[in-house]
Scaffold this active site. Structure first.
Site, PDB file in Angstrom:
ATOM      1  CD  GLU A   1      -2.752  -0.794   2.655  1.00  0.00           C
ATOM      2  OE1 GLU A   1      -3.787  -1.465   2.762  1.00  0.00           O
ATOM      3  OE2 GLU A   1      -2.354  -0.009   3.527  1.00  0.00           O
TER       4      GLU A   1
ATOM      5  CG  HIS B   1       1.058  -1.456  15.562  1.00  0.00           C
ATOM      6  ND1 HIS B   1       0.668  -0.508  14.658  1.00  0.00           N
ATOM      7  CD2 HIS B   1       2.326  -1.784  15.251  1.00  0.00           C
ATOM      8  CE1 HIS B   1       1.662  -0.291  13.806  1.00  0.00           C
ATOM      9  NE2 HIS B   1       2.676  -1.044  14.149  1.00  0.00           N
TER      10      HIS B   1
ATOM     11  NE  ARG C   1     -11.845  -7.005  18.498  1.00  0.00           N
ATOM     12  CZ  ARG C   1     -10.969  -6.666  17.542  1.00  0.00           C
ATOM     13  NH1 ARG C   1     -10.974  -7.306  16.409  1.00  0.00           N
ATOM     14  NH2 ARG C   1     -10.116  -5.673  17.734  1.00  0.00           N
TER      15      ARG C   1
HETATM   16  C1  MV4 Z   1      -1.178   2.148   7.484  1.00  0.00           C
HETATM   17  C2  MV4 Z   1      -0.444   3.294   7.875  1.00  0.00           C
HETATM   18  C3  MV4 Z   1      -0.102   4.215   6.870  1.00  0.00           C
HETATM   19  N1  MV4 Z   1      -0.414   3.962   5.578  1.00  0.00           N
HETATM   20  N2  MV4 Z   1      -1.493   1.947   6.200  1.00  0.00           N
HETATM   21  C4  MV4 Z   1      -0.998  -0.043  11.737  1.00  0.00           C
HETATM   22  C5  MV4 Z   1      -1.538  -1.412  12.070  1.00  0.00           C
HETATM   23  C6  MV4 Z   1      -2.770  -1.480  11.278  1.00  0.00           C
HETATM   24  N3  MV4 Z   1      -3.874  -0.993  12.112  1.00  0.00           N
HETATM   25  C7  MV4 Z   1      -2.541  -0.605  10.103  1.00  0.00           C
HETATM   26  N4  MV4 Z   1      -1.588   0.373  10.526  1.00  0.00           N
HETATM   27  C8  MV4 Z   1      -1.192   1.364   9.675  1.00  0.00           C
HETATM   28  N5  MV4 Z   1      -1.549   1.229   8.407  1.00  0.00           N
HETATM   29  C9  MV4 Z   1      -1.103   2.831   5.264  1.00  0.00           C
HETATM   30  N6  MV4 Z   1      -1.393   2.598   3.977  1.00  0.00           N
HETATM   31  C10 MV4 Z   1      -0.109   3.470   9.220  1.00  0.00           C
HETATM   32  C11 MV4 Z   1      -0.448   2.492  10.104  1.00  0.00           C
HETATM   33  C12 MV4 Z   1      -0.019   2.678  11.477  1.00  0.00           C
HETATM   34  C13 MV4 Z   1      -0.928   2.948  12.427  1.00  0.00           C
HETATM   35  C14 MV4 Z   1      -2.261   3.017  12.068  1.00  0.00           C
HETATM   36  C15 MV4 Z   1      -3.158   3.289  13.053  1.00  0.00           C
HETATM   37  C16 MV4 Z   1      -2.758   3.475  14.357  1.00  0.00           C
HETATM   38  C17 MV4 Z   1      -1.449   3.371  14.700  1.00  0.00           C
HETATM   39  C18 MV4 Z   1      -0.502   3.111  13.735  1.00  0.00           C
HETATM   40  C19 MV4 Z   1       0.832   3.039  14.061  1.00  0.00           C
HETATM   41  C20 MV4 Z   1       1.725   2.798  13.097  1.00  0.00           C
HETATM   42  C21 MV4 Z   1       1.316   2.603  11.792  1.00  0.00           C
END
Ligand code: MV4
Length: 665
Positions: free
Chosen positions: A201, A236, A298
């Site tokens: 992504e 996370h 959930r």
């Molecule tokens: C992402 C992102 C940036 N760009 N996807 C973290 C685990 C899962 N919930 C998906 N996550 C992320 N996906 C794209 N395309 C940044 C994160 C991310 C994040 C997202 C939400 C809350 C905390 C986070 C911490 C690090 C990275």
């Protein structure tokens, strides 16, 4: 079908929370528990309880057969999975339904549809839900994926399709780094999920995690219950969650809500669900800057913030929908009232990389007042390494975000936990962090400010001195209702001077506590230099008041056999009490009139400055219905009378001191 008895296939705070709603609805409850949870709160709260195995979750809470067997043995007609454990296990759902029971949650089909990120994204694309630009096709070889990454444009994110919570996820900033990152993500995915397929992504900059609560019923209705912002995460792991999202424009809320409802409708979703979006907040919140990340099929840990702004009970909705009822409200009947913020209290050491902690909760008092506390433990319970070390969720509601944050910070400061280290100070600091309080949050906020957020404030000297005094047992708090023989809120115990060792930040430090009067002490040693003169003004149960240097302070004190916790100004100061850490410095003798046994002071016959001869009566005590006259051990001058009439004293207590021979001259 009417549900009359629910088996809760979970433990801790969520099990207690579900039981509370079931009870409110007049529905009987069955708890299941592991050997480690035999005395747990959720077991005590349920109408019935069934042991399902040893402590490890794999041998208990994850054993579907044992849970089904417990349901059959107790005649439960529905099973609520809570979150985690079997809550998103489609095979378990099928077994429940095959056994003729109701699964309080979505269908196995819906769970499967969202179980793998690649298929979920393909489904969302078809449903016209915005998904993050990227590649989630069949090809998994390096050449194709590297080519796709180059097309997408760096930075990109490699994600395990079976992943969650950041596992099997790698951010790649340049083409050269792609091969190694792909292998590493694959290895972790294989190890964690047994599935090493990935998707690629575009990395969304300044990401905010904003999720929409959705609810569907079995009649095709779906509504959304607005958004939650869960960007305050660390590795996370959500730390603080809130609803609504700070500065969310109405137009964007409507667009995200509609997208989430569309996602749910695409899979005929029934029950409580959460559609997670990643939002590019680099230029504020904009309706064209959110993309589908994943859907959680959930009820989420953070659902209380949605309950507080909507005034709804989501577990009640789950139970009603599972029994075939239509959604209680339509979209137009739902609205946001105020702001709610939740903090997750964990047994972990924020100052030591959030190392999980274990221990018995020897002291546990949650804040009173206008605050919600969802806890699965009570004082005396053990935090064990078998399960998630979350102690409780504290949730505050206010008319505004600032009010909710202020209430939450205050509640965290009034949360008293001793017996294990917790993250309450870190959480309170986060609530007060300038960026966070201003709503300038993104998923990197905590990491950026980690040093300041986890900086431990050393205990001020008066608090250290108070801890040493409490550890010396020379002042024992009286229970407020214990009026027998008490001359005031505390008794006088033990010899005039004691040596006591307490651990400060793990280092043993020796102090000397010397009684200088009925309520006056001098505490010296370790970092206290010449010492601190302290007046113990009152000590009733955990409420202590003391005066040093003209300043009176009120604090809460929780002494146990192995520790002293002092709660002061919203902070917890934990001090260890190593075994054998207390010793009496002096045997009573030449300068003391000492009580030979426990008793009550009936008469005091002398005063400071009186000249006395050896054998003169000084104090008359009553012990075991006998009167005892205590006499002067020598000729001399009374230095101090340490007791008043009515004082309840133990044996070996100094009652009157004489001036040292030299002084008396
Ligand atoms: C992402 C992102 C940036 N760009 N996807 C973290 C685990 C899962 N919930 C998906 N996550 C992320 N996906 C794209 N395309 C940044 C994160 C991310 C994040 C997202 C939400 C809350 C905390 C986070 C911490 C690090 C990275």
């Amino acid at each position: 079908m009417t549900i009359t008895k629910i088996l809760i296939a979970n433990r801790g705070e969520i099990a207690c929370r579900i039981i509370r709603t079931a009870r409110k609805m007049g529905i009987a409850t069955v708890a299941v528990y592991s050997e480690a949870d035999a005395d747990a709160l959720h077991v005590e709260m349920a109408d019935e309880a069934v042991l399902i195995g040893p402590a490890p979750a794999s041998e208990s809470y994850l054993r579907g057969e044992a849970i089904l067997d417990a349901a059959q043995r107790t005649g439960a007609d529905a099973i609520h999975p809570g979150y985690g454990f079997l809550s998103e296990n489609p095979d378990f759902v099928e077994k429940v339904e095959k056994a003729g029971l109701i699964f309080i949650g979505p269908s196995a089909k819906a769970i499967r549809a969202m179980g793998l990120k690649d298929a979920a994204k393909a489904l969302m694309e078809k449903a016209k839900v915005p998904v993050v630009p990227g590649y989630h096709g069949e090809a998994q070889d390096l050449v194709v994926l590297a080519g796709k990454a180059s097309e997408i444009g760096f930075p990109v994110l490699i994600k395990a399709r079976a992943g969650g919570g950041g596992k099997g996820m790698r951010k790649v900033d340049a083409q050269a780094d792609f091969p190694a990152a792909l292998s590493s993500a694959r290895r972790e995915a294989k190890a964690s999920f047994g599935d090493d397929r990935v998707l690629v992504e575009k990395y969304v900059t300044t990401p905010r995690h904003i999720e929409i609560q959705v609810f569907g019923d079995s009649h095709g209705n779906v509504v959304h219950l607005f958004e939650r912002d869960c960007s305050a995460q660390r590795r996370h792991q959500k730390v603080i969650e809130e609803a609504p999202a700070p500065d969310m424009p109405d137009e964007m809320r409507a667009a995200m809500g509609a997208a989430a409802v569309q996602a749910a409708k695409a899979i005929d979703y029934a029950g409580a669900g959460t559609v997670e979006f990643i939002v590019d907040a680099s230029e504020g919140l904009r309706p064209d800057r959110f993309w589908f990340m994943e859907m959680n099929t959930r009820l989420q840990v953070e659902h209380p913030v949605t309950e507080l702004i909507t005034g709804l009970d989501l577990v009640e909705w789950q139970i009603r929908v599972a029994s075939g009822e239509a959604l209680p409200l339509g979209q137009e009947e739902l609205s946001i009232n105020g702001h709610a913020v939740e903090a997750r209290i964990y047994a972990e050491d924020a100052g030591k990389g959030f190392l999980p902690a274990v221990g018995r909760l020897v002291h546990l008092e949650f804040p009173d007042g206008d605050i919600r506390v969802d806890a699965g433990v009570r004082e005396g319970d053990e935090i064990t390494p078998f399960y998630d070390p979350m102690i409780a969720k504290v949730i505050a509601h206010g008319k505004t975000r600032a009010e909710a944050l202020s209430k939450l910070a205050g509640a965290l400061g009034r949360t008293e936990i001793a017996g294990t280290v917790t993250n309450t100070a870190f959480l309170a600091k986060l609530c007060r962090d300038a960026d966070f309080a201003a709503g300038r949050l993104d998923t990197g906020l905590i990491e950026r400010n980690l040093a300041s957020l986890t900086e431990a404030a050393p205990a001020p000297d008066p608090i250290v001195a108070l801890a040493a005094l409490a550890a010396s047992d020379m002042v024992a708090a009286k229970a407020a209702d214990d009026a027998v023989g008490a001359i005031g809120p505390f008794e006088i115990w033990g010899a005039p001077r004691r040596r006591v060792v307490i651990e400060i930040d793990g280092a043993a430090q020796a102090f000397q506590v010397e009684r200088r009067g009925a309520r006056h002490f001098r505490v010296s040693g370790a970092g206290l230099g010449a010492g601190i003169d302290m007046e113990a003004v009152s000590a009733e149960r955990h409420d202590w008041a003391f005066r040093t240097g003209g300043v009176a302070r009120r604090c809460r004190v929780a002494p146990t056999d192995t520790s002293v916790a002092v709660f002061f100004e919203g902070l917890t100061h934990l001090f260890g009490k190593p075994q054998g850490s207390r010793s009496d410095d002096l045997a009573a003798g030449g300068d003391q009139v000492v009580s030979a046994m426990p008793g009550i002071v009936k008469h005091v016959l002398v005063a400071a400055g009186d000249s006395v001869r050896s054998g003169d009566p000084m104090v008359i005590m009553e012990a075991m219905k006998m009167e005892m006259t205590l006499t002067s051990p020598r000729d001399g001058v009374v230095a101090e009378v340490l007791v008043a009439i009515g004082a309840q004293v133990t044996d070996g207590v100094s009652l009157v001191t004489l001036r040292a021979e030299a002084d008396a001259a």
